[in-house]
Motif scaffolding. Sequence first.
Motif, PDB file in Angstrom:
ATOM      1  N   GLN A  15      68.226  84.726  20.015  1.00  0.00           N
ATOM      2  CA  GLN A  15      67.643  83.475  19.531  1.00  0.00           C
ATOM      3  C   GLN A  15      66.459  83.073  20.395  1.00  0.00           C
ATOM      4  O   GLN A  15      66.481  83.215  21.621  1.00  0.00           O
ATOM      5  CB  GLN A  15      68.716  82.378  19.549  1.00  0.00           C
ATOM      6  N   ASN A  16      65.405  82.569  19.757  1.00  0.00           N
ATOM      7  CA  ASN A  16      64.239  82.078  20.475  1.00  0.00           C
ATOM      8  C   ASN A  16      64.263  80.553  20.522  1.00  0.00           C
ATOM      9  O   ASN A  16      65.048  79.912  19.835  1.00  0.00           O
ATOM     10  CB  ASN A  16      62.955  82.556  19.798  1.00  0.00           C
ATOM     11  N   GLY A  17      63.368  79.978  21.321  1.00  0.00           N
ATOM     12  CA  GLY A  17      63.363  78.537  21.472  1.00  0.00           C
ATOM     13  C   GLY A  17      64.505  78.106  22.363  1.00  0.00           C
ATOM     14  O   GLY A  17      65.107  78.909  23.079  1.00  0.00           O
ATOM     15  N   PRO A  18      64.867  76.818  22.373  1.00  0.00           N
ATOM     16  CA  PRO A  18      66.003  76.357  23.170  1.00  0.00           C
ATOM     17  C   PRO A  18      67.300  77.042  22.728  1.00  0.00           C
ATOM     18  O   PRO A  18      67.602  77.097  21.542  1.00  0.00           O
ATOM     19  CB  PRO A  18      66.043  74.847  22.892  1.00  0.00           C
ATOM     20  N   VAL A  19      68.043  77.586  23.675  1.00  0.00           N
ATOM     21  CA  VAL A  19      69.272  78.327  23.382  1.00  0.00           C
ATOM     22  C   VAL A  19      70.416  77.713  24.181  1.00  0.00           C
ATOM     23  O   VAL A  19      70.311  77.545  25.399  1.00  0.00           O
ATOM     24  CB  VAL A  19      69.126  79.820  23.737  1.00  0.00           C
ATOM     25  N   PHE A  20      71.506  77.391  23.507  1.00  0.00           N
ATOM     26  CA  PHE A  20      72.683  76.821  24.162  1.00  0.00           C
ATOM     27  C   PHE A  20      73.553  77.966  24.681  1.00  0.00           C
ATOM     28  O   PHE A  20      74.035  78.786  23.905  1.00  0.00           O
ATOM     29  CB  PHE A  20      73.470  75.969  23.162  1.00  0.00           C
ATOM     30  N   MET A  21      73.703  78.040  25.994  1.00  0.00           N
ATOM     31  CA  MET A  21      74.500  79.132  26.560  1.00  0.00           C
ATOM     32  C   MET A  21      75.088  78.721  27.902  1.00  0.00           C
ATOM     33  O   MET A  21      74.631  77.770  28.552  1.00  0.00           O
ATOM     34  CB  MET A  21      73.671  80.403  26.698  1.00  0.00           C
ATOM     35  N   SER A  22      76.098  79.486  28.308  1.00  0.00           N
ATOM     36  CA  SER A  22      76.748  79.251  29.586  1.00  0.00           C
ATOM     37  C   SER A  22      75.976  79.937  30.700  1.00  0.00           C
ATOM     38  O   SER A  22      75.081  80.762  30.453  1.00  0.00           O
ATOM     39  CB  SER A  22      78.184  79.775  29.552  1.00  0.00           C
ATOM     40  N   GLY A  23      76.353  79.636  31.936  1.00  0.00           N
ATOM     41  CA  GLY A  23      75.730  80.312  33.060  1.00  0.00           C
ATOM     42  C   GLY A  23      75.976  81.807  33.028  1.00  0.00           C
ATOM     43  O   GLY A  23      75.069  82.601  33.295  1.00  0.00           O
ATOM     44  N   ASN A  24      77.215  82.215  32.677  1.00  0.00           N
ATOM     45  CA  ASN A  24      77.524  83.639  32.549  1.00  0.00           C
ATOM     46  C   ASN A  24      76.632  84.290  31.508  1.00  0.00           C
ATOM     47  O   ASN A  24      76.090  85.384  31.714  1.00  0.00           O
ATOM     48  CB  ASN A  24      78.989  83.826  32.152  1.00  0.00           C
ATOM     49  N   GLN A  25      76.466  83.631  30.380  1.00  0.00           N
ATOM     50  CA  GLN A  25      75.638  84.180  29.307  1.00  0.00           C
ATOM     51  C   GLN A  25      74.171  84.240  29.698  1.00  0.00           C
ATOM     52  O   GLN A  25      73.443  85.138  29.264  1.00  0.00           O
ATOM     53  CB  GLN A  25      75.834  83.363  28.042  1.00  0.00           C
ATOM     54  N   ALA A  26      73.730  83.310  30.533  1.00  0.00           N
ATOM     55  CA  ALA A  26      72.337  83.332  30.993  1.00  0.00           C
ATOM     56  C   ALA A  26      72.053  84.585  31.811  1.00  0.00           C
ATOM     57  O   ALA A  26      70.984  85.190  31.696  1.00  0.00           O
ATOM     58  CB  ALA A  26      72.029  82.080  31.807  1.00  0.00           C
ATOM     59  N   TYR A  27      73.009  84.979  32.656  1.00  0.00           N
ATOM     60  CA  TYR A  27      72.840  86.214  33.411  1.00  0.00           C
ATOM     61  C   TYR A  27      72.715  87.410  32.470  1.00  0.00           C
ATOM     62  O   TYR A  27      71.910  88.321  32.689  1.00  0.00           O
ATOM     63  CB  TYR A  27      74.029  86.432  34.344  1.00  0.00           C
ATOM     64  N   VAL A 212      68.974  75.975  27.208  1.00  0.00           N
ATOM     65  CA  VAL A 212      68.019  76.698  28.056  1.00  0.00           C
ATOM     66  C   VAL A 212      66.759  77.025  27.271  1.00  0.00           C
ATOM     67  O   VAL A 212      66.825  77.541  26.149  1.00  0.00           O
ATOM     68  CB  VAL A 212      68.655  77.993  28.593  1.00  0.00           C
ATOM     69  N   ASP A 213      65.626  76.733  27.856  1.00  0.00           N
ATOM     70  CA  ASP A 213      64.335  77.088  27.272  1.00  0.00           C
ATOM     71  C   ASP A 213      63.998  78.516  27.706  1.00  0.00           C
ATOM     72  O   ASP A 213      63.826  78.787  28.893  1.00  0.00           O
ATOM     73  CB  ASP A 213      63.261  76.113  27.747  1.00  0.00           C
ATOM     74  N   VAL A 214      63.906  79.423  26.754  1.00  0.00           N
ATOM     75  CA  VAL A 214      63.671  80.837  27.080  1.00  0.00           C
ATOM     76  C   VAL A 214      62.216  81.233  26.903  1.00  0.00           C
ATOM     77  O   VAL A 214      61.893  82.420  26.799  1.00  0.00           O
ATOM     78  CB  VAL A 214      64.581  81.751  26.228  1.00  0.00           C
ATOM     79  N   ASP A 215      61.311  80.267  26.897  1.00  0.00           N
ATOM     80  CA  ASP A 215      59.884  80.552  26.772  1.00  0.00           C
ATOM     81  C   ASP A 215      59.438  81.458  27.918  1.00  0.00           C
ATOM     82  O   ASP A 215      59.604  81.117  29.101  1.00  0.00           O
ATOM     83  CB  ASP A 215      59.100  79.235  26.823  1.00  0.00           C
ATOM     84  N   PRO A 216      58.864  82.636  27.611  1.00  0.00           N
ATOM     85  CA  PRO A 216      58.440  83.570  28.669  1.00  0.00           C
ATOM     86  C   PRO A 216      57.424  82.978  29.634  1.00  0.00           C
ATOM     87  O   PRO A 216      57.300  83.446  30.770  1.00  0.00           O
ATOM     88  CB  PRO A 216      57.834  84.739  27.885  1.00  0.00           C
ATOM     89  N   ALA A 217      56.701  81.954  29.199  1.00  0.00           N
ATOM     90  CA  ALA A 217      55.680  81.367  30.067  1.00  0.00           C
ATOM     91  C   ALA A 217      56.286  80.768  31.337  1.00  0.00           C
ATOM     92  O   ALA A 217      55.597  80.633  32.357  1.00  0.00           O
ATOM     93  CB  ALA A 217      54.904  80.292  29.311  1.00  0.00           C
ATOM     94  N   HIS A 218      57.572  80.413  31.288  1.00  0.00           N
ATOM     95  CA  HIS A 218      58.213  79.790  32.451  1.00  0.00           C
ATOM     96  C   HIS A 218      58.441  80.775  33.588  1.00  0.00           C
ATOM     97  O   HIS A 218      58.635  80.363  34.732  1.00  0.00           O
ATOM     98  CB  HIS A 218      59.569  79.195  32.049  1.00  0.00           C
ATOM     99  N   THR A 219      58.448  82.047  33.266  1.00  0.00           N
ATOM    100  CA  THR A 219      58.861  83.029  34.268  1.00  0.00           C
ATOM    101  C   THR A 219      57.814  84.108  34.498  1.00  0.00           C
ATOM    102  O   THR A 219      58.138  85.219  34.905  1.00  0.00           O
ATOM    103  CB  THR A 219      60.198  83.671  33.852  1.00  0.00           C
ATOM    104  N   GLN A 220      56.560  83.796  34.232  1.00  0.00           N
ATOM    105  CA  GLN A 220      55.485  84.732  34.539  1.00  0.00           C
ATOM    106  C   GLN A 220      55.219  84.721  36.037  1.00  0.00           C
ATOM    107  O   GLN A 220      55.212  83.668  36.679  1.00  0.00           O
ATOM    108  CB  GLN A 220      54.213  84.354  33.769  1.00  0.00           C
ATOM    109  N   THR A 221      55.011  85.877  36.608  1.00  0.00           N
ATOM    110  CA  THR A 221      54.761  85.970  38.038  1.00  0.00           C
ATOM    111  C   THR A 221      53.426  86.645  38.304  1.00  0.00           C
ATOM    112  O   THR A 221      52.856  87.301  37.424  1.00  0.00           O
ATOM    113  CB  THR A 221      55.874  86.776  38.746  1.00  0.00           C
TER     114      THR A 221
END
Length: 323
Positions: A15-27, A212-221
């Motif tokens: 799923q794109n956009g805001p995604v409802f998930m647990s901490g385990n699922q985020a990993y 959780v916002d999964v927008d790739p822009a948040h994690t560009q390095t």
Amino acid sequence: MSAPKKRPEQTYVEQNGPVFMSGNQAYLRLTFEQHRRDQEAGLNTAGFISGYRGSPFGHFDQDAKRVGKALGERNIKFNPGVNEAMAATAVWGSQQIDFFGSSQFDGVFGLWYGKGPGVDQAADALHHGNLWGTHPKGGVVMAVGDDPMSRSSSIQQQSEYVLSGLCIPVMQCSSVQDIYDYGLVAYQLSRFAGVWVAVKSVSDIAESWYMVDVDPAHTQTVLPTDFEMPECGVHIRWPDQSVDQDHRMAVARIPAVKAFVKANNLNRVTKDSAKRRFGIVTAGKSYADTLEALNDLGISQQQRDELGLSLFKVVVTWPLEES
């Protein structure tokens, strides 16, 4: 006839956009995203996940098995360990892709998971894996979960001391959003500096659910522009000697970690004031607790400006980047 709906627990992986998930699922979700990014970058990578369950990862293996088909479609192998040390040894092996001739993959990104006592139990394997280093197109992220209130463990836990003793950088998460964001940043740090990277959370975070916002822009390095990589390099190689590994850790890998942290402004002021007089430095769940305390006290931006109160969030608590 309409297509069958996906089970709710499976939608978070695609799923794109805001995604409802647990901490385990985020990993877990961050491995899907890392694979997608590698594909976009023209890299043919695979993934390998291994660890041992235990609060706050008591349901990690169940979450992984529910999305097993999606993992397989992306060449991400989930292989739970008999114990934490054997799992760490297997993840270490995922970085040795060039040791045995040609491979069908450019690299393998690894994910190890385990709770605080599991870090203790696996310390020798983790030490070896980190000293040998990571593949430049692989990398290793450690999902470390502490149970500081000892709700489901026989002892309280704080893994940072063991991890720093193993020369493993530690990133502190204050939310499920942090788990996802820092996990993706950690893969880039691992590939750049040749180290395993611990992305640590506590049970109150890893076992919670969050949008959780999964927008790739948040994690560009970005890569450091003011750091020159030593000639010895940082990545895994064969043959190799332990003395050389120690040398590279001191003169190349740890300095590379600090340079990456500085270039990406990972440790930073999050709440500033017009004229700084007082500063609160905090990390991990304590950062979220501090925000809640300021809110409970009713301290507004105007009041913070009057007090000269600023808040500094430390993401990488070890090694601490000095500037």
